[in-house]
Write a protein that holds these residues in place. Structure first.
Motif, PDB file in Angstrom:
ATOM      1  N   THR A  17      80.277  32.192 118.075  1.00 15.18           N
ATOM      2  CA  THR A  17      80.160  31.321 119.255  1.00 15.18           C
ATOM      3  C   THR A  17      81.352  31.438 120.204  1.00 15.18           C
ATOM      4  O   THR A  17      81.391  30.747 121.216  1.00 15.18           O
ATOM      5  CB  THR A  17      80.019  29.848 118.822  1.00 15.18           C
ATOM      6  OG1 THR A  17      81.246  29.429 118.181  1.00 15.18           O
ATOM      7  CG2 THR A  17      78.857  29.669 117.867  1.00 15.18           C
ATOM      8  N   LEU A  18      82.301  32.294 119.874  1.00 18.29           N
ATOM      9  CA  LEU A  18      83.513  32.456 120.678  1.00 18.29           C
ATOM     10  C   LEU A  18      83.829  33.931 120.858  1.00 18.29           C
ATOM     11  O   LEU A  18      83.495  34.755 120.011  1.00 18.29           O
ATOM     12  CB  LEU A  18      84.727  31.804 119.995  1.00 18.29           C
ATOM     13  CG  LEU A  18      84.659  30.341 119.579  1.00 18.29           C
ATOM     14  CD1 LEU A  18      85.893  29.998 118.750  1.00 18.29           C
ATOM     15  CD2 LEU A  18      84.570  29.438 120.794  1.00 18.29           C
ATOM     16  N   ARG A  19      84.515  34.250 121.953  1.00 17.48           N
ATOM     17  CA  ARG A  19      85.172  35.538 122.114  1.00 17.48           C
ATOM     18  C   ARG A  19      86.658  35.257 122.311  1.00 17.48           C
ATOM     19  O   ARG A  19      87.027  34.349 123.060  1.00 17.48           O
ATOM     20  CB  ARG A  19      84.649  36.301 123.339  1.00 17.48           C
ATOM     21  CG  ARG A  19      83.250  36.803 123.216  1.00 17.48           C
ATOM     22  CD  ARG A  19      82.998  37.987 124.165  1.00 17.48           C
ATOM     23  NE  ARG A  19      83.598  37.768 125.475  1.00 17.48           N
ATOM     24  CZ  ARG A  19      82.961  37.220 126.511  1.00 17.48           C
ATOM     25  NH1 ARG A  19      81.711  36.801 126.368  1.00 17.48           N
ATOM     26  NH2 ARG A  19      83.561  37.071 127.676  1.00 17.48           N
ATOM     27  N   THR A  31      86.962  32.349 124.989  1.00 22.21           N
ATOM     28  CA  THR A  31      85.749  32.129 125.783  1.00 22.21           C
ATOM     29  C   THR A  31      84.654  31.532 124.911  1.00 22.21           C
ATOM     30  O   THR A  31      84.273  32.119 123.886  1.00 22.21           O
ATOM     31  CB  THR A  31      85.252  33.454 126.386  1.00 22.21           C
ATOM     32  OG1 THR A  31      86.298  34.048 127.162  1.00 22.21           O
ATOM     33  CG2 THR A  31      84.050  33.207 127.291  1.00 22.21           C
ATOM     34  N   ASN A  33      81.071  31.074 123.895  1.00 22.39           N
ATOM     35  CA  ASN A  33      80.095  32.145 124.090  1.00 22.39           C
ATOM     36  C   ASN A  33      78.709  31.758 123.559  1.00 22.39           C
ATOM     37  O   ASN A  33      78.172  32.369 122.650  1.00 22.39           O
ATOM     38  CB  ASN A  33      80.599  33.420 123.402  1.00 22.39           C
ATOM     39  CG  ASN A  33      79.792  34.647 123.780  1.00 22.39           C
ATOM     40  OD1 ASN A  33      79.260  34.726 124.880  1.00 22.39           O
ATOM     41  ND2 ASN A  33      79.698  35.592 122.865  1.00 22.39           N
ATOM     42  N   ARG A  34      78.139  30.716 124.189  1.00 20.67           N
ATOM     43  CA  ARG A  34      76.742  30.338 123.918  1.00 20.67           C
ATOM     44  C   ARG A  34      76.020  30.170 125.257  1.00 20.67           C
ATOM     45  O   ARG A  34      75.520  29.082 125.592  1.00 20.67           O
ATOM     46  CB  ARG A  34      76.676  29.034 123.114  1.00 20.67           C
ATOM     47  CG  ARG A  34      77.412  29.036 121.789  1.00 20.67           C
ATOM     48  CD  ARG A  34      77.189  27.717 121.040  1.00 20.67           C
ATOM     49  NE  ARG A  34      75.855  27.646 120.460  1.00 20.67           N
ATOM     50  CZ  ARG A  34      75.119  26.528 120.405  1.00 20.67           C
ATOM     51  NH1 ARG A  34      75.563  25.390 120.915  1.00 20.67           N
ATOM     52  NH2 ARG A  34      73.917  26.555 119.858  1.00 20.67           N
ATOM     53  N   PRO A  35      75.971  31.228 126.046  1.00 18.21           N
ATOM     54  CA  PRO A  35      75.463  31.071 127.419  1.00 18.21           C
ATOM     55  C   PRO A  35      74.004  30.638 127.495  1.00 18.21           C
ATOM     56  O   PRO A  35      73.601  30.001 128.468  1.00 18.21           O
ATOM     57  CB  PRO A  35      75.656  32.466 128.025  1.00 18.21           C
ATOM     58  CG  PRO A  35      75.715  33.396 126.851  1.00 18.21           C
ATOM     59  CD  PRO A  35      76.385  32.619 125.766  1.00 18.21           C
ATOM     60  N   ASN A  39      76.741  26.943 126.788  1.00 18.17           N
ATOM     61  CA  ASN A  39      77.979  26.848 126.005  1.00 18.17           C
ATOM     62  C   ASN A  39      78.189  25.461 125.395  1.00 18.17           C
ATOM     63  O   ASN A  39      79.332  25.001 125.230  1.00 18.17           O
ATOM     64  CB  ASN A  39      79.198  27.234 126.863  1.00 18.17           C
ATOM     65  CG  ASN A  39      79.123  28.659 127.354  1.00 18.17           C
ATOM     66  OD1 ASN A  39      78.699  29.562 126.641  1.00 18.17           O
ATOM     67  ND2 ASN A  39      79.517  28.872 128.602  1.00 18.17           N
ATOM     68  N   GLY A  69      84.350  29.656 129.755  1.00 18.36           N
ATOM     69  CA  GLY A  69      83.006  29.796 129.194  1.00 18.36           C
ATOM     70  C   GLY A  69      82.313  31.037 129.728  1.00 18.36           C
ATOM     71  O   GLY A  69      82.627  31.527 130.810  1.00 18.36           O
ATOM     72  N   THR A  70      81.361  31.531 128.955  1.00 15.53           N
ATOM     73  CA  THR A  70      80.577  32.688 129.374  1.00 15.53           C
ATOM     74  C   THR A  70      79.495  32.263 130.360  1.00 15.53           C
ATOM     75  O   THR A  70      78.861  31.216 130.191  1.00 15.53           O
ATOM     76  CB  THR A  70      79.909  33.341 128.152  1.00 15.53           C
ATOM     77  OG1 THR A  70      80.912  33.759 127.241  1.00 15.53           O
ATOM     78  CG2 THR A  70      79.077  34.543 128.559  1.00 15.53           C
TER      79      THR A  70
END
Length: 280
Positions: A17-19, A31, A33-35, A39, A69-70
């Motif tokens: 769920t993250l970068r 970041t 990362n659950r676009p 998120n 966020g993505t």
């Protein structure tokens, strides 16, 4: 555009769920990362965010952190459709993650690239500095469905914009633009020529060049003295500043400043003794 920098993934990172990226400048970029779900914060994201922050806390090369966020959203709040939502302790996971962000010793900058509502704004409030895109939407709408911000949003919002403005936002549940957020002191707008992430990374790289003992102590002073009368907390402030570094550490930073800037070179001219000390 961001300048070209050497970027590394955090070695231990295996997050869904993250970068996470570490730059040679000493800046880490985290970041959400659950676009596909804006998120939003699930139990899994809460666990991974807490674990990631512990990794970053232990990394001596990380001197500043940027959170973003993505896609089009920073974070639209808690994931109310999370399959784990009914499990006992679900909310505590989110609180632990947000509090972990607030407890970071390095400066933390939120790059609000889009919507930051509910728990998303609470995440941003746990950061030291908030930079927002002009089109970002900010708010704590929980009261509209019979709840209240549950991860420190009430206290942190009040600390940032004052009790009256915070009460207005919380009791109405309304969202505001980033422009209004800047007027309230909640965010700083990114420039028209750069995104929130680009603006935040440039600032983080500037901050990361400062002595880590000084940035760490500044955060401690702000944290311990917030909301108190200056006369009541001066002893705390003086004590933290007086103990923040050894004379050798301070002298090393003076010499570094002298090499970097001619103005400081005239002030902190190297003496033979200092040069010998530095060479050891």
């Amino acid at each position: 555009m961001l300048p070209t920098r050497q970027v590394h993934l955090v070695p231990e990172a295996d997050f869904e769920t993250l970068r996470v990226e570490r730059r040679d400048s000493g800046v880490a970029l985290l970041t959400l990362n659950r676009p596909s779900v804006a998120n939003t914060i699930s139990a899994q994201l809460s666990r991974e965010l807490f674990d990631c922050l512990q990794l970053l806390r232990r990394d001596p090369e990380v001197r500043a952190l940027v959170v973003t966020g993505t896609g089009r959203h920073f974070c639209a709040g808690a994931d109310l459709r999370d399959p784990e939502r009914d499990i006992p302790g679900w909310q505590d996971l989110g609180r632990r993650a947000v509090d972990g962000l607030a407890a970071m010793k390095v400066p933390v900058i939120a790059a609000i690239n889009g919507t930051a509502l509910g728990g998303g704004l609470e995440l941003a409030l746990a950061c030291d500095i908030r930079i927002a895109e002009t089109g970002a939407k900010l708010g704590l709408p929980e009261i509209k469905f019979g709840a209240l911000p549950g991860a420190g949003g009430l206290s942190r919002l009040q600390a940032v914009i004052g009790a009256s403005a915070a009460m207005t936002l919380v009791l109405s549940g309304r969202s505001i633009s980033a422009t209004e957020g800047e007027r309230l002191g909640l965010v700083t707008l990114a420039s028209a020529q750069a995104s929130a992430v680009e603006t935040a990374v440039v600032l983080a790289e500037e901050v990361s060049q400062m002595p880590s003992y000084a940035t760490r102590t500044a955060k401690l002073v702000f944290r311990h003295t917030l909301g108190q009368a200056p006369d009541a907390v001066m002893a705390v402030e003086y004590g933290l500043i007086d103990r923040m570094a050894t004379p050798e550490e301070k002298r090393a930073e003076e010499l570094r400043a002298a090499r970097r800037d001619p103005v400081y070179k005239r002030i902190f001219a190297e003496s033979p003794a200092a040069a010998v000390t530095e060479s050891r």
